[in-house]
Design a protein around this motif. Structure first.
Motif, mmCIF file in Angstrom:
data_model
loop_
_atom_site.group_PDB
_atom_site.id
_atom_site.type_symbol
_atom_site.label_atom_id
_atom_site.label_comp_id
_atom_site.label_asym_id
_atom_site.label_seq_id
_atom_site.Cartn_x
_atom_site.Cartn_y
_atom_site.Cartn_z
ATOM 1 N N TYR A 130 62.849 -23.875 -33.889
ATOM 2 C CA TYR A 130 62.514 -23.003 -32.609
ATOM 3 C C TYR A 130 62.948 -21.528 -32.996
ATOM 4 O O TYR A 130 61.979 -20.600 -32.606
ATOM 5 C CB TYR A 130 62.867 -23.431 -31.643
ATOM 6 C CG TYR A 130 64.406 -23.619 -31.312
ATOM 7 C CD1 TYR A 130 65.183 -22.474 -31.066
ATOM 8 C CD2 TYR A 130 65.169 -24.827 -31.776
ATOM 9 C CE1 TYR A 130 66.576 -22.926 -30.962
ATOM 10 C CE2 TYR A 130 66.100 -24.950 -31.684
ATOM 11 C CZ TYR A 130 67.031 -23.896 -31.475
ATOM 12 O OH TYR A 130 68.423 -24.091 -31.425
ATOM 13 N N MET A 145 61.491 -21.481 -26.122
ATOM 14 C CA MET A 145 61.914 -22.755 -25.610
ATOM 15 C C MET A 145 60.911 -23.143 -24.375
ATOM 16 O O MET A 145 60.305 -24.263 -24.096
ATOM 17 C CB MET A 145 63.388 -22.878 -25.220
ATOM 18 C CG MET A 145 64.121 -22.538 -26.435
ATOM 19 S SD MET A 145 64.467 -24.284 -27.175
ATOM 20 C CE MET A 145 65.961 -24.847 -26.538
ATOM 21 N N LYS A 152 53.617 -27.787 -23.539
ATOM 22 C CA LYS A 152 53.475 -29.177 -23.814
ATOM 23 C C LYS A 152 52.865 -29.808 -22.405
ATOM 24 O O LYS A 152 52.120 -30.696 -22.496
ATOM 25 C CB LYS A 152 54.929 -29.754 -24.141
ATOM 26 C CG LYS A 152 55.144 -29.529 -25.335
ATOM 27 C CD LYS A 152 56.455 -30.450 -25.719
ATOM 28 C CE LYS A 152 56.775 -30.558 -27.142
ATOM 29 N NZ LYS A 152 58.282 -31.383 -27.444
ATOM 30 N N ILE B 9 65.908 -28.689 -23.699
ATOM 31 C CA ILE B 9 66.053 -28.361 -25.292
ATOM 32 C C ILE B 9 65.460 -29.390 -26.094
ATOM 33 O O ILE B 9 64.963 -29.000 -27.264
ATOM 34 C CB ILE B 9 68.036 -28.623 -25.352
ATOM 35 C CG1 ILE B 9 68.506 -27.395 -24.596
ATOM 36 C CG2 ILE B 9 68.265 -28.334 -26.748
ATOM 37 C CD1 ILE B 9 69.876 -27.463 -24.378
ATOM 38 N N LEU B 10 65.682 -30.549 -25.641
ATOM 39 C CA LEU B 10 64.930 -31.943 -26.415
ATOM 40 C C LEU B 10 63.370 -31.634 -26.534
ATOM 41 O O LEU B 10 62.892 -32.085 -27.523
ATOM 42 C CB LEU B 10 65.234 -33.057 -25.942
ATOM 43 C CG LEU B 10 66.725 -33.411 -26.251
ATOM 44 C CD1 LEU B 10 67.242 -34.863 -25.591
ATOM 45 C CD2 LEU B 10 67.287 -33.289 -27.427
ATOM 46 N N ASP B 22 70.338 -29.847 -36.742
ATOM 47 C CA ASP B 22 70.499 -28.441 -36.097
ATOM 48 C C ASP B 22 71.582 -28.760 -35.166
ATOM 49 O O ASP B 22 71.308 -29.373 -34.093
ATOM 50 C CB ASP B 22 69.089 -28.183 -35.431
ATOM 51 C CG ASP B 22 69.282 -26.575 -34.917
ATOM 52 O OD1 ASP B 22 70.239 -26.335 -34.607
ATOM 53 O OD2 ASP B 22 68.096 -26.326 -34.812
ATOM 54 N N ASN B 24 72.550 -27.199 -32.774
ATOM 55 C CA ASN B 24 71.862 -26.849 -31.199
ATOM 56 C C ASN B 24 71.636 -27.855 -30.592
ATOM 57 O O ASN B 24 71.489 -27.878 -29.121
ATOM 58 C CB ASN B 24 71.044 -25.541 -31.336
ATOM 59 C CG ASN B 24 71.636 -24.246 -31.907
ATOM 60 O OD1 ASN B 24 72.762 -23.843 -31.468
ATOM 61 N ND2 ASN B 24 70.933 -23.785 -32.811
ATOM 62 N N PHE B 25 71.138 -29.077 -31.007
ATOM 63 C CA PHE B 25 70.376 -29.939 -30.398
ATOM 64 C C PHE B 25 71.486 -31.202 -30.053
ATOM 65 O O PHE B 25 71.368 -32.212 -29.412
ATOM 66 C CB PHE B 25 69.314 -30.590 -31.211
ATOM 67 C CG PHE B 25 68.249 -29.828 -31.093
ATOM 68 C CD1 PHE B 25 67.209 -29.766 -30.075
ATOM 69 C CD2 PHE B 25 67.534 -29.182 -32.176
ATOM 70 C CE1 PHE B 25 66.097 -28.932 -30.022
ATOM 71 C CE2 PHE B 25 66.664 -28.343 -32.348
ATOM 72 C CZ PHE B 25 65.857 -28.307 -31.216
#
Lengths: 186, 247
Positions: A130, A145, A152, B9-10, B22, B24-25
């Motif tokens: 991202y 994000m 989506k 986030i996911l 990553d 961040n996840f």
């Protein structure tokens, strides 16, 4: 940039670049031209890319900038609003996806606004994190994000709408064949 | 982290597992491991994303000849090295011309010349024979304006025996790349005297402040320097002793 590096770049990235170009323009000719333009610039200005690991990002960023310059020049980008009716359609399920044709998925994507379409296709190409998407589109990570999330949702609602339509068509076809069989039996 | 934050986030988690490393996840993934509802949502999300990704990959395949076109491009359009580009060539040519001009100006700058040479060529010549640079003032009014324009105060530099009323003409001449201001005086005995003023730095061995008398053939000269200038009075028909009377 030497010929070998250029060839490697073509082999490794041209398909995804084309897909990105197609998602932006919605047609084969413009997508091919965008891809060619990106590689042409790599060939003529590729000396600026000192780090070969940056070539991929450079190509996607260049293609996107070329597209934006086209957009500014022509001001013919189609603009689709999401109708309020679609808010009432339930999200698509994995099972419904089976009903959909690949082209229908692509068409649903193309119907979205460019601000959602661009990050979505980069995401679905499975080739960019991202933060890379943020860099290519020159927007903050937070924006990527939120656009991914919103994009989506919009895409799936459109897919659900198509799936329901496809399912109904399938049932109608089935009923028609039953009616034909019954009438023949009579 | 709330469930909604974890889901947001996911949603950016790549369906091919590319995001697994990553950091961040990680927090959001932990949330999914601990919460069944989030875990189910994430599994459904990944399944959908995988199908959409595969579907797009199949439907967005490039035309068959695109790859050939791109590879052919490298042959048709050969990368041009910067010094072969026309714009750069023009810039280089312009630079070369500029350097040549500057070199020419630099090397053609007059260097200091010996005072003997100056005295011989300016003092020993008939100044009227030297082609003047610019306009030569014709009357007293023009002479005074010319002196003022050239910041020459004849009264302050000329000896007592020469005054403004005696000035017959003025001119500027180019001597070996240096400007020489010449003021011509009409003396009482129908003889001429010329006061020549030159930049002191133009002469290798300019005279000191005390006047120096010289006789060169038929010409008599008196020379001295003051401030940034060197002065010379010359009379082609006189003798040094006559000029000395002017002081």
């Amino acid at each position: 940039m030497n010929e070998s590096d250029y060839e490697d770049a073509v082999v490794n990235y041209y398909e995804r670049l084309y897909a990105f170009g197609y998602s932006l323009t919605g047609n084969q000719d413009d997508a091919s031209e965008l891809t060619q333009e990106a590689f042409y610039r790599l060939l003529t200005r590729g000396g600026m890319v000192r780090d070969s690991s940056k070539i991929k990002s450079w190509l996607f960023t260049t293609l996107y900038r070329v597209f934006l310059s086209w957009e500014q020049r022509r001001a013919l980008l189609p603009h689709f609003e999401i109708s309020s009716v679609e808010n009432e359609i339930p999200p698509v399920t994995p099972e419904q996806m089976d009903v959909l044709l690949d082209n229908a998925v692509r068409d649903c994507l193309l119907e979205l606004e460019e601000r959602y379409r661009a990050p979505l296709i980069l995401f679905y190409l499975n080739d960019h994190s991202y933060d890379e998407i943020a860099s290519i589109l020159a927007v903050p990570i937070g924006t990527v994000m939120s656009r991914l999330s919103r994009g989506k949702t919009l895409l799936r609602k459109r897919l659900a709408g198509r799936a329901i339509g496809a399912d109904a068509n399938s049932k109608i076809t089935h009923l028609k064949s039953q009616l034909n069989s019954a009438s023949r039996a009579l | 982290m709330t469930d909604e934050e974890a889901k947001l986030i996911l949603q950016a988690y790549a369906p091919n597992g590319r995001s697994a490393a990553d950091p961040n996840f990680q927090a959001a993934l932990n949330q999914a491991r601990c919460n069944r509802e989030v875990a189910d949502w994430f599994a459904n999300e990944q399944a959908l994303d995988t199908r959409i990704s595969e579907s797009l990959s199949r439907s967005l395949t490039p035309p068959t000849r695109l790859k050939s076109l791109l590879l052919a491009q490298r042959v048709i359009i050969r990368p041009v090295v910067w010094w072969r580009k026309r714009s750069h060539q023009l810039a280089l040519a312009a630079c070369a011309v500029l350097v040549s001009i500057l070199s020419l100006v630099w090397f053609s700058r007059p260097g200091p010349v010996g005072f003997d040479k100056y005295r011989e060529e300016i003092g020993g010549s008939t100044v009227e024979g030297i082609e003047p640079v610019g306009r030569v003032p014709r009357d007293q009014f023009q002479v005074r304006r010319w002196l003022a324009d050239n910041e020459l105060d004849a009264d302050s530099v000329a000896p007592r025996g020469l005054n403004d009323d005696m000035i017959s003409s003025c001119r500027v001449v180019n001597w070996r790349g240096n400007k020489v201001y010449i003021i011509c005086y009409q003396l009482e005995n129908h003889q001429n005297a010329h006061l020549a003023v030159i930049d002191r730095a133009a002469l290798k061995d300019a005279p000191a402040e005390s006047p120096v008398f010289d006789q060169i053939g038929k010409a008599a000269t008196i020379s001295w320097s003051r401030g940034n200038h060197t002065y010379m009075i010359a009379s082609t028909s006189g003798v040094a002793s006559d000029l000395m009377k002017l002081f």
